[in-house]
Design a protein around this motif. Structure first.
Motif, PDB file in Angstrom:
ATOM      1  N   LYS A  56      28.697  36.439  51.386  1.00 20.11           N
ATOM      2  CA  LYS A  56      29.984  36.861  51.942  1.00 20.11           C
ATOM      3  C   LYS A  56      31.109  36.659  50.933  1.00 20.11           C
ATOM      4  N   VAL A  57      31.101  35.506  50.272  1.00 17.90           N
ATOM      5  CA  VAL A  57      32.128  35.250  49.263  1.00 17.90           C
ATOM      6  C   VAL A  57      32.028  36.244  48.115  1.00 17.90           C
ATOM      7  N   SER A  58      30.784  36.483  47.654  1.00 16.79           N
ATOM      8  CA  SER A  58      30.583  37.448  46.576  1.00 16.79           C
ATOM      9  C   SER A  58      31.004  38.850  46.998  1.00 16.79           C
ATOM     10  N   TYR A  59      30.714  39.212  48.241  1.00 21.26           N
ATOM     11  CA  TYR A  59      31.087  40.531  48.745  1.00 21.26           C
ATOM     12  C   TYR A  59      32.602  40.683  48.794  1.00 21.26           C
ATOM     13  N   ALA A  60      33.297  39.628  49.209  1.00 25.78           N
ATOM     14  CA  ALA A  60      34.756  39.689  49.246  1.00 25.78           C
ATOM     15  C   ALA A  60      35.326  39.898  47.849  1.00 25.78           C
ATOM     16  N   GLN A  61      34.753  39.184  46.872  1.00 23.79           N
ATOM     17  CA  GLN A  61      35.224  39.358  45.502  1.00 23.79           C
ATOM     18  C   GLN A  61      34.951  40.772  44.996  1.00 23.79           C
ATOM     19  N   GLU A  62      33.783  41.330  45.295  1.00 23.10           N
ATOM     20  CA  GLU A  62      33.464  42.686  44.861  1.00 23.10           C
ATOM     21  C   GLU A  62      34.360  43.708  45.537  1.00 23.10           C
ATOM     22  N   ARG A  64      37.428  43.207  46.455  1.00 25.72           N
ATOM     23  CA  ARG A  64      38.710  43.126  45.782  1.00 25.72           C
ATOM     24  C   ARG A  64      38.683  43.863  44.445  1.00 25.72           C
ATOM     25  N   ARG A  65      37.610  43.682  43.691  1.00 21.22           N
ATOM     26  CA  ARG A  65      37.477  44.375  42.411  1.00 21.22           C
ATOM     27  C   ARG A  65      37.400  45.887  42.598  1.00 21.22           C
ATOM     28  N   LEU A  66      36.667  46.316  43.637  1.00 26.84           N
ATOM     29  CA  LEU A  66      36.560  47.757  43.901  1.00 26.84           C
ATOM     30  C   LEU A  66      37.920  48.352  44.244  1.00 26.84           C
ATOM     31  N   ARG A  67      38.726  47.617  44.983  1.00 31.25           N
ATOM     32  CA  ARG A  67      40.038  48.144  45.352  1.00 31.25           C
ATOM     33  C   ARG A  67      40.950  48.238  44.127  1.00 31.25           C
ATOM     34  N   VAL A  68      40.876  47.251  43.255  1.00 37.07           N
ATOM     35  CA  VAL A  68      41.683  47.304  42.036  1.00 37.07           C
ATOM     36  C   VAL A  68      41.266  48.483  41.158  1.00 37.07           C
ATOM     37  N   LEU A  69      39.939  48.678  41.010  1.00 33.30           N
ATOM     38  CA  LEU A  69      39.450  49.814  40.233  1.00 33.30           C
ATOM     39  C   LEU A  69      39.841  51.130  40.877  1.00 33.30           C
ATOM     40  N   ASP A  70      39.779  51.193  42.207  1.00 33.73           N
ATOM     41  CA  ASP A  70      40.172  52.415  42.906  1.00 33.73           C
ATOM     42  C   ASP A  70      41.643  52.716  42.679  1.00 33.73           C
ATOM     43  N   ILE A 111      41.891  36.677  54.524  1.00 37.81           N
ATOM     44  CA  ILE A 111      42.961  36.513  53.532  1.00 37.81           C
ATOM     45  C   ILE A 111      42.618  37.261  52.261  1.00 37.81           C
ATOM     46  N   GLU A 112      41.329  37.209  51.844  1.00 41.31           N
ATOM     47  CA  GLU A 112      40.928  37.921  50.638  1.00 41.31           C
ATOM     48  C   GLU A 112      41.081  39.419  50.812  1.00 41.31           C
ATOM     49  N   ASN A 113      40.735  39.918  52.004  1.00 44.02           N
ATOM     50  CA  ASN A 113      40.907  41.353  52.256  1.00 44.02           C
ATOM     51  C   ASN A 113      42.383  41.727  52.192  1.00 44.02           C
ATOM     52  N   THR A 114      43.244  40.886  52.780  1.00 47.26           N
ATOM     53  CA  THR A 114      44.673  41.175  52.750  1.00 47.26           C
ATOM     54  C   THR A 114      45.209  41.172  51.333  1.00 47.26           C
ATOM     55  N   GLN A 115      44.738  40.199  50.529  1.00 44.35           N
ATOM     56  CA  GLN A 115      45.157  40.163  49.131  1.00 44.35           C
ATOM     57  C   GLN A 115      44.675  41.388  48.387  1.00 44.35           C
ATOM     58  N   ALA A 116      43.421  41.811  48.662  1.00 47.82           N
ATOM     59  CA  ALA A 116      42.898  43.004  47.999  1.00 47.82           C
ATOM     60  C   ALA A 116      43.693  44.236  48.381  1.00 47.82           C
TER      61      ALA A 116
END
Length: 448
Positions: A56-62, A64-70, A111-116
């Motif tokens: 779950k933690v790894s998925y949240a990080q990915e 976030r990275r996908l949204r930044v790349l998008d 919170i991670e989703n909101t930050q992403a």
């Protein structure tokens, strides 16, 4: 009898105790494996829960990275295609409000989703901040609108020329004293051109342009030395107005900008001689004395008088926050015959005109201040050789003084008035005698 009964009772008790002990042993044996299996299952469950939390933690990080790349991809697409995203995509907006994770993990997924989502929105806002001003610069430098289906542009250009020459008509006595007339010839010219331009994007890589100019010119001629006095000036003016030379061009984007190459647009155009040709316009003597010669044209031309073909290419490379651009082009003029090419009012001379080829180039840089404003600075040069005239049946003759090298330094400011309208102001300063002293241009394109 009693002994027999006692013996029987003892035997029965032994037998019952032995059976109970055997049953107890069997129960103990059956209970021990069950307890071991339960402990093993609990350990497996704990391990799976731990792995699930890590995933779950790894998925949240990915995510976030996908949204930044998008967001970065959308930024590049908006620069290349001219699109301006003003809000997050529906999927992104939904994901920022809904959490696919359960509570209780080491990091808070909501919170991670909101930050992403906030990172994505910030990147998109940054893209929107630059994309409009960058888009205006790209379209102005490439003279093509690929992101809008149709654009109607109204351009108003003012040119000012001021030329003065010293004319000596006489001879030197004793190699020191000049005997004769000293005259100062000065020509001041002002022209105002209103271009009505229509641009239509056939595809995201192909567009066509139609430019219809209306030209008004006023030229003032001054000559010193009237009546034999160098202090006396004789002044007359000549005007002309009407339709200029209509231009039609096709723009094709042959290369799209990448990290290592610029956006490249190829332009093919043709100019029709719809304006007043300068050949055959009569020059009349307007001197105040019959013993002097001061000739000016009866009217001013509004066009070149010949068909012309243009091949040009423009290059644009974005380097945040700067935009580097350049262009190079070639204009070929076709030979054309006229019923009269003579300037003498009493002479009619049929003949042909052959204008020299024109080579031009330019380069500059622009800075996008915010989502609406940008400032640009550029240099442009236009070079042509001598033109030629030929009377019917005669040889070609070069026109002395017809060659030119017109270099200009340009300062431009672009401001977006609305999502559909932009105002562009360009100030050009002549750097050579053949260029206008200064040029002031106002452009207002309306994008549908």
């Amino acid at each position: 009898m009693c002994k027999t009964l006692l013996t029987t009772a003892v035997a029965c008790s032994w037998i019952s105790g032995f059976v109970s002990f055997a049953a107890f042993g069997q129960d103990a044996q059956s209970t021990a494996p069950g307890q071991a299996t339960s402990a093993k299952n609990q350990a497996d469950v704990q391990e799976l829960v731990r792995q699930l939390q890590m995933l779950k933690v790894s998925y949240a990080q990915e995510v976030r990275r996908l949204r930044v790349l998008d967001a970065e991809v959308q930024t590049l697409q908006s620069r290349l295609a001219g699109k301006i995203p003003v809000a997050p995509l529906p999927a992104e907006a939904a994901s920022s409000n809904e959490s696919p994770y359960a509570a209780g993990t080491g990091n808070n997924p909501s919170i991670e989703n909101t930050q992403a989502a906030s990172t994505t929105q910030s990147a998109q806002v940054s893209s929107s901040t630059q994309s409009r001003s960058v888009q205006d610069v790209l379209e102005q430098q490439q003279n093509a609108y690929f992101s809008r289906k149709f654009t109607l542009e109204d351009d108003l250009t003012y040119n000012h020329y001021d030329r003065a020459e010293l004319t000596l008509n006489g001879f030197l006595a004793l190699n020191a004293i000049f005997l004769g007339n000293i005259a100062i010839d000065r020509v001041t010219s002002d022209s105002l051109t209103n271009d009505l331009i229509g641009r239509y994007a056939i595809t995201p890589r192909l567009s066509v342009n139609l430019d219809v100019p209306f030209v008004g010119r006023a030229t003032d001629y001054q000559q010193g030395g009237a009546g034999g006095s160098a202090a006396t000036l004789d002044e007359h003016n000549s005007t002309g107005k009407g339709l200029g030379d209509v231009n039609f061009s096709v723009n094709y984007k042959i290369l799209t900008e990448t990290a290592h190459r610029p956006d490249t647009v190829l332009t093919l155009g043709v100019t029709a001689p719809t304006g007043q040709a300068p050949y055959g316009i009569k020059w009349v003597n307007v001197a105040s004395s019959q013993y002097e010669e001061f000739a000016i044209p009866t009217k001013q031309p509004t066009g070149n008088g010949v068909w012309q073909a243009t091949v040009a290419s423009s290059f644009v490379k974005t380097m945040d926050p700067a935009i580097v651009f350049g262009n190079v082009g070639f204009i070929h003029s076709f030979t054309r015959s006229f019923n009269d090419i003579d300037t003498d009012p009493e002479v009619v001379t049929p003949g042909s005109v052959k204008l020299s080829n024109v080579y031009y180039f330019g380069a500059g840089i622009a800075f996008a201040f915010n989502d609406r404003a940008s400032l640009s600075m550029s240099f442009s040069d236009r070079i042509n050789g001598k033109d030629s005239l030929r009377a019917t049946g005669g040889p070609w003759t070069k026109i002395i003084g017809s060659q030119a090298n017109a270099a200009t330094l340009n300062l431009g400011f672009t401001y977006a008035l609305s999502p559909h309208t932009t105002i562009v102001t360009i100030l050009g300063m002549g750097m050579t005698p053949d260029a206008p002293d200064f040029t002031l241009t106002f452009k207002i394109p309306y994008m549908f």
